[in-house]
Scaffold this motif. Structure first.
Motif, PDB file in Angstrom:
ATOM      1  N   ALA A  73     -17.948  -2.635 -32.290  1.00 46.82           N
ATOM      2  CA  ALA A  73     -18.057  -4.078 -32.023  1.00 46.82           C
ATOM      3  C   ALA A  73     -17.075  -4.848 -32.901  1.00 46.82           C
ATOM      4  O   ALA A  73     -16.429  -5.799 -32.439  1.00 46.82           O
ATOM      5  CB  ALA A  73     -19.485  -4.562 -32.258  1.00 46.82           C
ATOM      6  N   LEU A  74     -16.971  -4.445 -34.155  1.00 48.48           N
ATOM      7  CA  LEU A  74     -16.039  -5.103 -35.064  1.00 48.48           C
ATOM      8  C   LEU A  74     -14.602  -4.909 -34.605  1.00 48.48           C
ATOM      9  O   LEU A  74     -13.795  -5.836 -34.648  1.00 48.48           O
ATOM     10  CB  LEU A  74     -16.229  -4.575 -36.487  1.00 48.48           C
ATOM     11  CG  LEU A  74     -17.528  -5.024 -37.158  1.00 48.48           C
ATOM     12  CD1 LEU A  74     -17.865  -4.130 -38.334  1.00 48.48           C
ATOM     13  CD2 LEU A  74     -17.428  -6.481 -37.581  1.00 48.48           C
ATOM     14  N   GLU A  75     -14.282  -3.703 -34.143  1.00 49.53           N
ATOM     15  CA  GLU A  75     -12.919  -3.408 -33.694  1.00 49.53           C
ATOM     16  C   GLU A  75     -12.591  -4.115 -32.385  1.00 49.53           C
ATOM     17  O   GLU A  75     -11.513  -4.677 -32.224  1.00 49.53           O
ATOM     18  CB  GLU A  75     -12.742  -1.902 -33.534  1.00 49.53           C
ATOM     19  CG  GLU A  75     -12.731  -1.160 -34.853  1.00 49.53           C
ATOM     20  CD  GLU A  75     -12.826   0.353 -34.696  1.00 49.53           C
ATOM     21  OE1 GLU A  75     -12.528   0.856 -33.583  1.00 49.53           O
ATOM     22  OE2 GLU A  75     -13.213   1.014 -35.666  1.00 49.53           O
ATOM     23  N   GLU A  76     -13.537  -4.096 -31.450  1.00 50.75           N
ATOM     24  CA  GLU A  76     -13.270  -4.660 -30.128  1.00 50.75           C
ATOM     25  C   GLU A  76     -13.295  -6.180 -30.111  1.00 50.75           C
ATOM     26  O   GLU A  76     -12.451  -6.820 -29.481  1.00 50.75           O
ATOM     27  CB  GLU A  76     -14.274  -4.121 -29.104  1.00 50.75           C
ATOM     28  CG  GLU A  76     -13.978  -4.564 -27.692  1.00 50.75           C
ATOM     29  CD  GLU A  76     -14.871  -3.903 -26.652  1.00 50.75           C
ATOM     30  OE1 GLU A  76     -14.834  -4.349 -25.497  1.00 50.75           O
ATOM     31  OE2 GLU A  76     -15.605  -2.946 -26.990  1.00 50.75           O
ATOM     32  N   TYR A  77     -14.290  -6.775 -30.792  1.00 48.15           N
ATOM     33  CA  TYR A  77     -14.488  -8.216 -30.709  1.00 48.15           C
ATOM     34  C   TYR A  77     -14.108  -8.970 -31.979  1.00 48.15           C
ATOM     35  O   TYR A  77     -13.932 -10.182 -31.941  1.00 48.15           O
ATOM     36  CB  TYR A  77     -15.947  -8.529 -30.372  1.00 48.15           C
ATOM     37  CG  TYR A  77     -16.423  -7.846 -29.120  1.00 48.15           C
ATOM     38  CD1 TYR A  77     -15.972  -8.253 -27.867  1.00 48.15           C
ATOM     39  CD2 TYR A  77     -17.309  -6.779 -29.179  1.00 48.15           C
ATOM     40  CE1 TYR A  77     -16.399  -7.618 -26.707  1.00 48.15           C
ATOM     41  CE2 TYR A  77     -17.752  -6.137 -28.032  1.00 48.15           C
ATOM     42  CZ  TYR A  77     -17.288  -6.559 -26.807  1.00 48.15           C
ATOM     43  OH  TYR A  77     -17.709  -5.930 -25.669  1.00 48.15           O
ATOM     44  N   GLY A  78     -14.061  -8.275 -33.109  1.00 45.89           N
ATOM     45  CA  GLY A  78     -13.813  -8.921 -34.393  1.00 45.89           C
ATOM     46  C   GLY A  78     -15.111  -9.402 -35.020  1.00 45.89           C
ATOM     47  O   GLY A  78     -16.135  -9.540 -34.348  1.00 45.89           O
ATOM     48  N   ALA A  79     -15.057  -9.636 -36.311  1.00 47.37           N
ATOM     49  CA  ALA A  79     -16.251 -10.060 -37.044  1.00 47.37           C
ATOM     50  C   ALA A  79     -16.770 -11.412 -36.576  1.00 47.37           C
ATOM     51  O   ALA A  79     -17.961 -11.694 -36.652  1.00 47.37           O
ATOM     52  CB  ALA A  79     -15.964 -10.103 -38.544  1.00 47.37           C
ATOM     53  N   VAL A  80     -15.875 -12.254 -36.097  1.00 51.13           N
ATOM     54  CA  VAL A  80     -16.248 -13.592 -35.637  1.00 51.13           C
ATOM     55  C   VAL A  80     -16.426 -13.517 -34.120  1.00 51.13           C
ATOM     56  O   VAL A  80     -15.522 -13.826 -33.344  1.00 51.13           O
ATOM     57  CB  VAL A  80     -15.180 -14.628 -36.049  1.00 51.13           C
ATOM     58  CG1 VAL A  80     -15.588 -16.027 -35.590  1.00 51.13           C
ATOM     59  CG2 VAL A  80     -14.980 -14.599 -37.562  1.00 51.13           C
ATOM     60  N   SER A  81     -17.619 -13.059 -33.722  1.00 46.35           N
ATOM     61  CA  SER A  81     -17.886 -12.849 -32.300  1.00 46.35           C
ATOM     62  C   SER A  81     -19.387 -12.842 -32.028  1.00 46.35           C
ATOM     63  O   SER A  81     -20.192 -12.613 -32.931  1.00 46.35           O
ATOM     64  CB  SER A  81     -17.302 -11.515 -31.838  1.00 46.35           C
ATOM     65  OG  SER A  81     -17.966 -10.438 -32.472  1.00 46.35           O
TER      66      SER A  81
END
Length: 166
Positions: A73-81
């Motif tokens: 999730a962090l890789e695909e969407y980024g922390a701000v998601s």
């Protein structure tokens, strides 16, 4: 949105009163606000009756190891998601064993923004997990302090409204 000290204090008091009335406990999972929501909630004596923990998970590693946010999730969407703040809520509930949790992840500035996620972009989630979690994104103006203040006020008011609907 004006986020004065008085507005923050009043919003914190309203949420604290509601948590006590409903007999609910809360945890915060904060990134860009650095524990400010927990700070506001602990400004009143007796806050240990409802605030169980304030988790500052500023780095992606902390989001993964403390809250169980998926690396994908962090890789695909980024922390701000949306995906990440929803997982932060779930992780805080599981880690602390509370009734409700709030999560905040954003770009307070002055750097770090992009075309898709400019400075002032903040994702929020609050709820009781699963289907009973709400998420939203806001774009705040101002400097780093103003963005963070507005984010704290927004989440305090948002979770208060969420709990009033239950």
């Amino acid at each position: 949105m004006q986020a004065s000290e008085l507005a923050l204090e009043q919003a914190g008091d309203q949420l604290a009163t509601l948590l006590k009335q409903q007999g609910r406990t809360i945890a915060t999972a904060e990134s860009c606000t650095g524990g400010w929501v927990a700070k506001v909630l602990t400004d009143s004596a007796g806050s240990s009756a409802y605030l169980m923990a304030g988790l500052v998970t500023y780095s992606n590693e902390a989001k993964r190891t403390i809250l169980g946010v998926e690396a994908s999730a962090l890789e695909e969407y980024g922390a701000v998601s949306e995906a990440v703040v929803r997982q932060m809520v779930e992780g805080a509930i599981k880690a602390v064993g509370v009734d409700v949790a709030v999560a905040i992840s954003g770009i307070a500035g002055p750097g770090g923004g992009s075309e898709d996620k400019p400075v002032g972009t903040v994702w929020f989630a609050w709820g009781m997990g699963g289907e009973r979690t709400e998420a939203s994104v806001q774009r705040f103006g101002g400097d780093r302090d103003q963005v963070r203040r507005q984010a704290v006020l927004y989440v305090l008011q948002g979770v208060t409204e969420f709990l009033r609907k239950l």
